[in-house]
Enzyme design. Structure first.
Site, PDB file in Angstrom:
ATOM      1  N   GLY A  33       2.166  -2.600   4.586  1.00 51.83           N
ATOM      2  CA  GLY A  33       2.161  -1.263   4.002  1.00 51.83           C
ATOM      3  C   GLY A  33       1.162  -1.152   2.886  1.00 51.83           C
ATOM      4  CG  ASN A  34      -0.569   2.242   1.885  1.00 47.62           C
ATOM      5  OD1 ASN A  34      -0.177   3.102   1.101  1.00 47.62           O
ATOM      6  ND2 ASN A  34      -0.688   2.456   3.186  1.00 47.62           N
ATOM      7  CB  ALA A  35       0.465   0.641  -3.725  1.00 48.80           C
TER       8      ALA A  35
END
Ligand code: CTP
Ligand code: CA
Length: 232
Positions: A33-35
Site C-alpha cells: 500500500g501507500n501512505a
C-alpha cells in the site's frame, strides 16, 4: 479563506473524484500500500458538491469519512480502480485522479497466508498496473468534452525541477491539468495543509498553499476556467 457563500459554478456538472490509496494483495491478510490519507480527494469531492456538482467519489481505503451528499464507490486495488473509472468515465464532465494508485502489483496473490520457510527471505515478483489516468485521457469523450485532472507528488530539488517533471508527466498522461506537489520535505501525506502548483500544456495556471479545502477550491477554479474558455 473559503467564501461562506460558495459560487454554484459546477451546477449540473458530473464529476468523478478518485481518492485514497490502492492496495495490492499479497495474500489474504497482507498488501502493498501507500501512505495517502485521501484527505485532498475528500476535500475536492466536498468542494465540488458545495459548488453544485453531481459528485461520485471513487474511494480507495480512505482514512476519513467521505463527505455527505456524494455517491461513494469503494475500490481496493489499481485493477478495481481501473474498472470502476473506465465504466463511469463516459458520463463524467470532469475527472480528477487524486488517488495514489500502485504502479506495481504482485504477479500472483497467494491463496493462503505466506509462511516463513526456514531462514530465507522472500522474493516478490511485481508487474506494472494499468495507468488509469492515461487510459481515461486516451479514451476521453469528445462531445461534450471532458476536463481530466491528474496529480503528481514529486521529489524535486527546486521549482524549476518540479515544473520540468510535471510538464513531462502532463504530456505523457495526456490530461488537461496536473496538480503538482513537491514532497521533498516529506510533509504532505496525512497533513491538513498542502502546497500545490497547477499546470496545463502552456505552463503554470495557479499556485495555492493552505488547508486542503482551500487548495480544493483553487483546483476547481482552474477546472471552471477551462470550462468557461470552452464555452466562449
Ligand atoms: N495514476 C493512475 N494509474 C496508475 C498510476 C497513477 O491513474 N497506475 C494516476 C494518479 O492517480 C495521478 C497520476 O496518475 O493522478 C500521476 O501519478 P504518478 O504516480 O505521479 O505517475 P506515474 O505515471 O505513476 O509516474 P511515476 O513513475 O513518477 O510514479
Ligand atoms: Ca506512480
Amino acid at each position: 479563506a473559503v467564501a461562506a457563500v460558495q459560487a454554484r459554478d459546477l451546477l449540473g456538472q458530473r464529476v468523478i473524484v478518485s481518492a485514497g490509496g490502492t492496495r495490492e494483495a499479497l495474500d489474504p491478510v497482507r498488501f502493498l500500500g501507500n501512505a495517502s490519507s485521501g484527505r485532498q480527494g475528500i476535500a475536492l469531492a466536498r468542494a465540488a458538491a458545495l459548488r453544485g456538482a453531481d459528485v461520485t467519489l471513487v474511494s480507495a481505503h480512505l482514512s476519513e469519512e467521505p463527505p455527505a451528499g456524494v455517491e461513494v464507490v469503494e475500490v481496493s486495488s489499481t485493477a478495481d480502480l481501473a474498472e470502476a473509472m473506465v465504466q463511469r468515465a463516459p458520463d463524467a464532465d470532469v475527472i480528477v485522479m487524486a488517488v495514489a494508485a500502485a504502479d506495481f502489483t504482485p504477479d500472483a496473490t497467494a491463496m493462503h497466508k505466506i509462511k516463513k520457510d526456514g531462514s530465507d527471505g522472500l522474493d516478490l515478483h511485481l508487474v506494472q498496473t494499468t495507468d488509469v489516468l492515461a487510459t481515461l485521457a486516451a479514451r476521453r469523450r469528445k462531445a461534450p468534452g471532458q476536463v481530466i485532472v491528474g496529480f503528481a507528488a514529486e521529489t524535486a530539488d527546486d521549482e524549476a525541477h518540479l515544473l520540468a517533471l510535471g510538464r513531462a508527466k502532463l504530456e505523457r498522461k495526456g490530461c488537461d491539468l496536473l496538480v503538482l506537489n513537491n514532497v521533498s520535505g516529506g510533509a504532505v501525506f496525512g497533513h491538513p495543509d498542502n502546497t500545490i502548483t497547477i499546470i496545463d500544456h502552456d505552463g503554470v495556471v495557479a499556485t495555492a498553499s493552505g488547508d486542503k479545502a482551500l487548495v480544493a477550491h483553487r483546483i476547481w477554479d482552474a477546472v471552471v476556467a477551462i470550462r468557461t474558455q470552452e464555452d466562449s
